[in-house]
Design a protein around this motif. Structure first.
Motif, PDB file in Angstrom:
ATOM      1  N   VAL A  99       0.946  -1.263  -0.243  1.00  0.00           N
ATOM      2  CA  VAL A  99       0.019  -0.039  -0.128  1.00  0.00           C
ATOM      3  C   VAL A  99       0.930   1.318  -0.073  1.00  0.00           C
ATOM      4  O   VAL A  99       0.529   2.294  -0.771  1.00  0.00           O
ATOM      5  CB  VAL A  99      -1.177   0.120   1.263  1.00  0.00           C
ATOM      6  N   PHE A 100       1.987   1.247   0.857  1.00  0.00           N
ATOM      7  CA  PHE A 100       2.890   2.384   1.006  1.00  0.00           C
ATOM      8  C   PHE A 100       3.541   2.649  -0.451  1.00  0.00           C
ATOM      9  O   PHE A 100       3.423   3.883  -1.014  1.00  0.00           O
ATOM     10  CB  PHE A 100       3.940   1.951   1.906  1.00  0.00           C
ATOM     11  N   ILE A 101       3.876   1.465  -1.171  1.00  0.00           N
ATOM     12  CA  ILE A 101       4.714   1.681  -2.340  1.00  0.00           C
ATOM     13  C   ILE A 101       3.507   2.219  -3.512  1.00  0.00           C
ATOM     14  O   ILE A 101       4.008   3.196  -4.117  1.00  0.00           O
ATOM     15  CB  ILE A 101       5.264   0.370  -2.928  1.00  0.00           C
ATOM     16  N   PHE A 102       2.351   1.731  -3.483  1.00  0.00           N
ATOM     17  CA  PHE A 102       1.448   2.221  -4.353  1.00  0.00           C
ATOM     18  C   PHE A 102       1.114   3.605  -4.252  1.00  0.00           C
ATOM     19  O   PHE A 102       1.045   4.433  -5.155  1.00  0.00           O
ATOM     20  CB  PHE A 102       0.147   1.362  -4.017  1.00  0.00           C
ATOM     21  N   LEU A 103       0.957   4.196  -2.861  1.00  0.00           N
ATOM     22  CA  LEU A 103       0.618   5.526  -2.606  1.00  0.00           C
ATOM     23  C   LEU A 103       1.875   6.254  -2.933  1.00  0.00           C
ATOM     24  O   LEU A 103       1.594   7.777  -3.469  1.00  0.00           O
ATOM     25  CB  LEU A 103       0.252   5.692  -1.250  1.00  0.00           C
ATOM     26  N   LEU A 104       2.960   5.747  -2.836  1.00  0.00           N
ATOM     27  CA  LEU A 104       4.359   6.545  -3.105  1.00  0.00           C
ATOM     28  C   LEU A 104       4.229   6.777  -4.712  1.00  0.00           C
ATOM     29  O   LEU A 104       4.692   7.959  -5.164  1.00  0.00           O
ATOM     30  CB  LEU A 104       5.454   5.759  -2.804  1.00  0.00           C
ATOM     31  N   GLU A 105       3.740   5.673  -5.475  1.00  0.00           N
ATOM     32  CA  GLU A 105       3.908   6.073  -6.912  1.00  0.00           C
ATOM     33  C   GLU A 105       2.871   6.859  -7.506  1.00  0.00           C
ATOM     34  O   GLU A 105       3.049   7.656  -8.316  1.00  0.00           O
ATOM     35  CB  GLU A 105       3.623   4.478  -7.507  1.00  0.00           C
ATOM     36  N   LEU A 106       1.639   6.843  -6.679  1.00  0.00           N
ATOM     37  CA  LEU A 106       0.690   7.953  -7.052  1.00  0.00           C
ATOM     38  C   LEU A 106       1.193   9.264  -6.619  1.00  0.00           C
ATOM     39  O   LEU A 106       0.964  10.266  -7.582  1.00  0.00           O
ATOM     40  CB  LEU A 106      -0.555   7.694  -6.303  1.00  0.00           C
ATOM     41  N   ALA A 107       1.750   9.495  -5.656  1.00  0.00           N
ATOM     42  CA  ALA A 107       2.213  10.791  -5.124  1.00  0.00           C
ATOM     43  C   ALA A 107       3.294  11.417  -6.365  1.00  0.00           C
ATOM     44  O   ALA A 107       3.483  12.458  -6.763  1.00  0.00           O
ATOM     45  CB  ALA A 107       2.878  10.751  -3.736  1.00  0.00           C
ATOM     46  N   VAL A 108       4.202  10.284  -6.579  1.00  0.00           N
ATOM     47  CA  VAL A 108       5.285  10.798  -7.786  1.00  0.00           C
ATOM     48  C   VAL A 108       4.653  11.256  -8.876  1.00  0.00           C
ATOM     49  O   VAL A 108       5.016  12.189  -9.611  1.00  0.00           O
ATOM     50  CB  VAL A 108       6.280   9.658  -7.908  1.00  0.00           C
ATOM     51  N   ALA A 109       3.618  10.404  -9.373  1.00  0.00           N
ATOM     52  CA  ALA A 109       2.933  10.897 -10.806  1.00  0.00           C
ATOM     53  C   ALA A 109       2.365  12.302 -10.513  1.00  0.00           C
ATOM     54  O   ALA A 109       2.360  12.904 -11.487  1.00  0.00           O
ATOM     55  CB  ALA A 109       1.946   9.776 -11.003  1.00  0.00           C
ATOM     56  N   VAL A 110       1.520  12.334  -9.623  1.00  0.00           N
ATOM     57  CA  VAL A 110       0.897  13.685  -9.482  1.00  0.00           C
ATOM     58  C   VAL A 110       1.745  14.707  -9.176  1.00  0.00           C
ATOM     59  O   VAL A 110       1.613  15.925  -9.724  1.00  0.00           O
ATOM     60  CB  VAL A 110       0.052  13.520  -7.914  1.00  0.00           C
ATOM     61  N   MET A 111       2.977  14.609  -8.564  1.00  0.00           N
ATOM     62  CA  MET A 111       4.032  15.524  -8.360  1.00  0.00           C
ATOM     63  C   MET A 111       4.670  16.056  -9.659  1.00  0.00           C
ATOM     64  O   MET A 111       4.794  16.913 -10.042  1.00  0.00           O
ATOM     65  CB  MET A 111       5.358  15.095  -7.260  1.00  0.00           C
ATOM     66  N   LEU A 244      -1.614  -5.332 -10.222  1.00  0.00           N
ATOM     67  CA  LEU A 244      -0.853  -6.217  -9.873  1.00  0.00           C
ATOM     68  C   LEU A 244      -0.835  -6.015  -8.457  1.00  0.00           C
ATOM     69  O   LEU A 244      -0.843  -6.779  -7.447  1.00  0.00           O
ATOM     70  CB  LEU A 244       0.699  -6.552 -10.355  1.00  0.00           C
ATOM     71  N   GLN A 245      -0.337  -4.566  -7.773  1.00  0.00           N
ATOM     72  CA  GLN A 245      -0.152  -4.570  -6.489  1.00  0.00           C
ATOM     73  C   GLN A 245      -1.444  -4.239  -5.774  1.00  0.00           C
ATOM     74  O   GLN A 245      -1.734  -4.881  -4.733  1.00  0.00           O
ATOM     75  CB  GLN A 245       0.504  -2.986  -6.438  1.00  0.00           C
ATOM     76  N   ILE A 246      -2.491  -3.921  -6.402  1.00  0.00           N
ATOM     77  CA  ILE A 246      -4.153  -4.042  -5.939  1.00  0.00           C
ATOM     78  C   ILE A 246      -4.601  -5.707  -5.769  1.00  0.00           C
ATOM     79  O   ILE A 246      -5.121  -5.720  -4.585  1.00  0.00           O
ATOM     80  CB  ILE A 246      -5.084  -3.234  -6.710  1.00  0.00           C
TER      81      ILE A 246
END
Length: 268
Positions: A99-111, A244-246
């Motif tokens: 979950v942490f990695i998934f949220l980190l990927e989303l944050a990087v994409a948004v940033m 895959l992560q979900i």
């Protein structure tokens, strides 16, 4: 009774072994990454002298391989053992990390989307730092050469960026034969030549010759032009990784719920 619904609770073998199979792939991939990284370090003599890692000002690609390997190995191990032993702590660790990695990927994409100028400056700074260490690490050198050759680019913003490297800088006191030049990967291939690109001129003394003999476009601009042309591929890869992560999170949470239900039924 309030707990009657737990009377027939049991752990689903389907979810249990599906999660195990899901994680065994990550675990084996992590082992492969770790083996490749340690082998590369042994070839470069880093294992006998770890100060070589801190002495490199740019990015050692092997470090990235080892970090990915450690993360995949740890997650795969936690998921496999957690599923087989029905260990809630390991399963929660696995699920929470995913979950942490998934949220980190989303944050990087948004940033990256909202702060494009800031990201561009960081990429430029990162590229320039690695240009400085171009000759210090063979793996880094190969990556930069591949990036420039594939994208037909040179330097971060342009060929002038190679002045950041002491071996190519015209103003340095170095007696390098590459002084005032650029790497081979910046050279434009001659269509008449069928041999390797390394036969092309090593460096260009005059800027007036640049357009004819080397790539003048910076790699940052080349990558910015590449992204819109391949946006569907990038989006597809991102979606596939996210699914895959979900899926892994769903399996872990379902198995945790089953285990907790069994423990609750046994308690009453």
């Amino acid at each position: 009774m309030h707990y009657y619904r737990y009377s027939n609770a049991e752990v689903s073998c389907w979810y249990k072994y599906l999660l195990f199979s899901y994680n065994i792939v990550f675990w084996l991939a992590g082992v492969a990454f770790l083996a490749a990284g340690l082998w590369a370090w042994s070839e470069k003599g880093v294992l006998s002298d770890l100060t070589k890692v801190t002495g490199l000002h740019g990015l050692d690609p092997v470090v990235l391989v080892l970090v990915v390997g450690i993360v995949m190995f740890t997650l795969g191990f936690a998921g496999c053992v957690g599923a087989l032993r029905e260990n809630i702590c390991l399963l929660k660790f696995f699920c929470g990390t995913i979950v942490f990695i998934f949220l980190l990927e989303l944050a990087v994409a948004v940033m990256a989307f909202l702060f494009q100028d800031w990201v561009r400056d960081r990429v430029k700074e990162f590229f320039e730092n690695n240009i400085k260490s171009y000759r210090d690490d063979i793996d880094l050198q190969n990556i930069i050469d591949s990036l420039q050759r594939i994208n037909h680019c040179c330097g971060a913003q342009g060929p002038e960026d190679w002045d950041f490297n002491i071996y190519f800088d015209c103003k340095s006191e170095s007696k390098s034969r590459e002084k005032c030049g650029v790497p081979f990967s910046c050279c434009i291939p001659d269509p008449a030549q069928k041999t390797n690109i390394l036969i092309l001129p090593l460096y260009i003394q005059s800027k007036s010759q640049w357009d004819d003999q080397i790539f003048v476009k910076g790699c940052i601009h080349a990558l910015e032009a590449w992204l819109p042309r391949n946006i569907y591929i990038v989006a597809g890869v991102f979606i596939a990784i996210s699914l895959l992560q979900i899926f892994g999170i769903f399996l872990a949470r379902t198995l945790i719920s089953d285990i907790e239900a069994v423990k609750a039924s046994n308690a009453f």
